[in-house]
Design an enzyme around this catalytic site. Structure first.
Site, PDB file in Angstrom:
ATOM      1  N   ARG A  76      -8.382   1.304   3.207  1.00  0.00           N
ATOM      2  CA  ARG A  76      -7.569   2.502   3.440  1.00  0.00           C
ATOM      3  C   ARG A  76      -7.619   3.293   2.138  1.00  0.00           C
ATOM      4  NH1 ARG A  76      -2.219   0.211   6.558  1.00  0.00           N
ATOM      5  NH2 ARG A  76      -2.577  -1.653   5.343  1.00  0.00           N
ATOM      6  N   PRO A  77      -8.715   4.009   1.898  1.00  0.00           N
ATOM      7  CA  PRO A  77      -8.926   4.620   0.594  1.00  0.00           C
ATOM      8  C   PRO A  77      -7.921   5.725   0.301  1.00  0.00           C
ATOM      9  CG  PRO A  77     -10.576   5.387   2.149  1.00  0.00           C
ATOM     10  CD  PRO A  77      -9.813   4.303   2.841  1.00  0.00           C
ATOM     11  N   VAL A  78      -7.655   5.924  -1.010  1.00  0.00           N
ATOM     12  CA  VAL A  78      -6.708   6.955  -1.433  1.00  0.00           C
ATOM     13  C   VAL A  78      -7.417   8.271  -1.754  1.00  0.00           C
ATOM     14  CG1 VAL A  78      -5.095   5.251  -2.329  1.00  0.00           C
ATOM     15  CG2 VAL A  78      -6.843   6.205  -3.844  1.00  0.00           C
ATOM     16  N   ASP A  79      -8.715   8.355  -1.459  1.00  0.00           N
ATOM     17  CA  ASP A  79      -9.435   9.571  -1.835  1.00  0.00           C
ATOM     18  C   ASP A  79      -8.887  10.807  -1.131  1.00  0.00           C
ATOM     19  OD1 ASP A  79     -10.579   8.442   0.576  1.00  0.00           O
ATOM     20  OD2 ASP A  79     -12.171   9.920   0.411  1.00  0.00           O
ATOM     21  N   GLN A  80      -8.367  10.648   0.082  1.00  0.00           N
ATOM     22  CA  GLN A  80      -7.800  11.798   0.787  1.00  0.00           C
ATOM     23  C   GLN A  80      -6.545  12.311   0.072  1.00  0.00           C
ATOM     24  OE1 GLN A  80      -9.487  13.159   3.592  1.00  0.00           O
ATOM     25  NE2 GLN A  80     -10.946  11.691   2.753  1.00  0.00           N
ATOM     26  N   ARG A 127       0.809  -1.216   0.000  1.00  0.00           N
ATOM     27  CA  ARG A 127       0.000   0.000   0.000  1.00  0.00           C
ATOM     28  C   ARG A 127       0.848   1.275   0.000  1.00  0.00           C
ATOM     29  NH1 ARG A 127      -5.482  -0.893   1.422  1.00  0.00           N
ATOM     30  NH2 ARG A 127      -5.924  -3.012   2.108  1.00  0.00           N
ATOM     31  N   ARG A 167       7.528  -9.034   5.346  1.00  0.00           N
ATOM     32  CA  ARG A 167       7.242  -7.685   4.846  1.00  0.00           C
ATOM     33  C   ARG A 167       7.624  -6.619   5.870  1.00  0.00           C
ATOM     34  NH1 ARG A 167       1.863  -6.604   4.407  1.00  0.00           N
ATOM     35  NH2 ARG A 167       2.556  -4.600   3.591  1.00  0.00           N
ATOM     36  N   ASP A 183      -1.158  -1.172  15.077  1.00  0.00           N
ATOM     37  CA  ASP A 183      -0.126  -2.121  14.672  1.00  0.00           C
ATOM     38  C   ASP A 183       0.415  -2.961  15.831  1.00  0.00           C
ATOM     39  OD1 ASP A 183      -0.248  -1.535  12.010  1.00  0.00           O
ATOM     40  OD2 ASP A 183       1.630  -0.409  11.912  1.00  0.00           O
ATOM     41  N   CYS A 236      -1.879  -5.586   2.804  1.00  0.00           N
ATOM     42  CA  CYS A 236      -2.593  -6.486   3.703  1.00  0.00           C
ATOM     43  C   CYS A 236      -4.103  -6.286   3.596  1.00  0.00           C
ATOM     44  CB  CYS A 236      -2.170  -6.236   5.156  1.00  0.00           C
ATOM     45  SG  CYS A 236      -0.520  -6.808   5.569  1.00  0.00           S
ATOM     46  N   ILE A 281      -9.441   1.413  14.187  1.00  0.00           N
ATOM     47  CA  ILE A 281      -8.772   1.898  12.983  1.00  0.00           C
ATOM     48  C   ILE A 281      -9.147   1.081  11.752  1.00  0.00           C
ATOM     49  CG2 ILE A 281      -6.546   2.494  11.955  1.00  0.00           C
ATOM     50  CD1 ILE A 281      -7.201   4.124  14.442  1.00  0.00           C
TER      51      ILE A 281
END
Length: 424
Positions: free
Chosen positions: A124-128, A95, A403, A311, A119, A333
């Site tokens: 976790r959108p990329v629109d922001q 990501r 990873r 995490d 994962c 989250i």
């Protein structure tokens, strides 16, 4: 696929060297794209995600090579960058590839970046990211799985502006901070992420000539400059690796010194571990953790930094699974971050899920079994559970672990764990 075989029941003792932070190294590799000058990053961990990022920037025409004989140094030169594109086949497992968007757009006025993978722990959108870059004057369309960004005709640089994200986003804050460093005028980031990795990236950018204030707070101010130059920067120690080893010692028992660990980056986790019964002593460049007997179960709620990190949720749940008493874990989250629970139940843990809540009833012992890693931090939690389980635990799909953890089994073996990698 490689597997890990663990024979549980051994206390841990000795010293572990904490590696550089994955979540700092990845954006800092992208930050090197902002200049045509050479950049040296030190303390870069040897991880699959780092290898993927190095492959990605090399594909753009960048030279990026590890310095032989060094302690993790990588020399990057983006002076010959010829293809400002991050293709799907190189970023589908990571990501963090979205972090190439800001630097490429800021320096070259265009970028083509695949929508990222990684994962399967939730959306976790990329629109922001897109909204922020549009606010800085970029034209962006999403088509065929790619974000295609360009500056309008006649516009040479991004424009400074005020960006307020709808939620706290770490990669969004990093992308905007990198892009704004070369933008025209001032950019103010409101609702900015405050993680130590944000501050470490800011310090690197400042060494490159950027003008940044307020990093480490929710309001970051960036005054754009026309060009950035090269620098040498050391990647900050990985607080999540540090926290994982703290939980492992608390669960298995023992006395371990974590060199390079930063207690000031893990206050929420350390407070809970102390409440559980672990003795944690921070020093100059190290953290010592001592534990004996069963810990006391601790309830907690994940939230943005400086709160309890998502995490670390799975690793602490492994500790709660064999602690004395019951606990409640609230995950705020990511909606899919309890996928490790079914595997822990296979080891004998008593855990029930109700939406974003997990109720854990601590048991005196776990029993070894064959389990499967479902994501990066879930794999670490299964390692911790395996360290305390009776008999043998075999963990499959540990490519997830690779990873984000630099030679985890070797480090554990160095402090007394009976753990080995079985090559496929």
């Amino acid at each position: 696929m490689d597997k890990l075989l663990i024979k549980g029941g051994r206390a841990l003792a000795g010293t572990v060297d904490i590696s550089g932070a994955k979540n700092a190294a990845l954006p800092e590799l992208c930050a090197a794209l902002l200049t045509a000058d050479p950049v040296t990053l030190e303390n870069v961990p040897r991880l699959q995600d780092v290898a993927t990022m190095l492959k990605l920037i090399r594909n753009m025409g960048v030279t990026a090579d590890r310095v032989e004989g060094s302690a993790g140094a990588v020399l990057i030169n983006a002076g010959g960058l010829s293809s400002p594109e991050a293709p799907y086949e190189l970023v589908k497992t990571m990501r963090a590839s979205v972090l190439a968007l800001g630097p490429l757009l800021a320096r070259f006025g265009e970028a083509t970046v695949s929508l990222p993978g990684g994962c399967a722990i939730g959306s976790r959108p990329v629109d922001q990211h897109i909204k922020g870059m549009q606010a800085m004057g970029a034209d962006i369309v999403v088509e065929h799985g790619y974000m295609i960004a360009k500056l309008p005709a006649g516009q040479k640089r991004l424009k400074g502006c005020s960006i307020t994200t709808d939620m706290v986003t770490v990669t969004g804050t990093e992308n905007f901070m990198m892009a704004a460093s070369l933008a025209e005028g001032e950019t103010i980031l409101e609702n900015a992420a405050q993680e130590p990795e944000i501050g470490d990236l800011a310090e690197m950018l400042i060494k490159m000539g950027a003008k940044i204030e307020g990093h480490g707070t929710s309001r970051i101010r960036i005054q754009g400059v026309e060009r950035l130059h090269g620098c040498t920067h050391q990647v900050v120690a990985d607080r999540i690796e540090t926290g994982t080893f703290l939980c492992a010692v608390a669960a298995a028992g023992g006395d371990v010194v974590l060199r390079h660990g930063r207690a000031d980056h893990l206050e929420a986790v350390i407070d809970k571990l102390r409440d559980a019964g672990a003795v944690i002593t921070p020093g100059d460049g190290f953290i010592r953790v001592q534990a004996s007997g069963r810990m006391q179960a601790q309830s907690f709620r994940t939230t943005e930094y400086p709160g309890f990190p998502t995490d670390m949720q799975a690793q602490f749940m492994a500790l709660n699974a064999i602690a004395e008493g019951s606990s409640k874990v609230t995950e705020t989250i990511f909606e899919n971050r309890f996928m490790h629970v079914n595997e822990m139940v296979r080891l004998g843990a008593k855990i029930e899920i109700d939406g974003k809540f997990a109720i854990i009833e601590g048991v005196e012992k776990l029993s070894g079994a064959t389990v499967m890693a479902t994501d990066l931090r879930a794999s670490a939690s299964l390692v911790i559970a395996g360290l305390v389980a009776e008999g043998e635990t075999l963990i499959d799909r540990i490519y997830h672990l690779d990873r984000g953890y630099d030679q985890m089994e070797a480090k554990l073996r160095g402090i007394g764990a009976d753990i080995e990698r079985i090559k496929s």
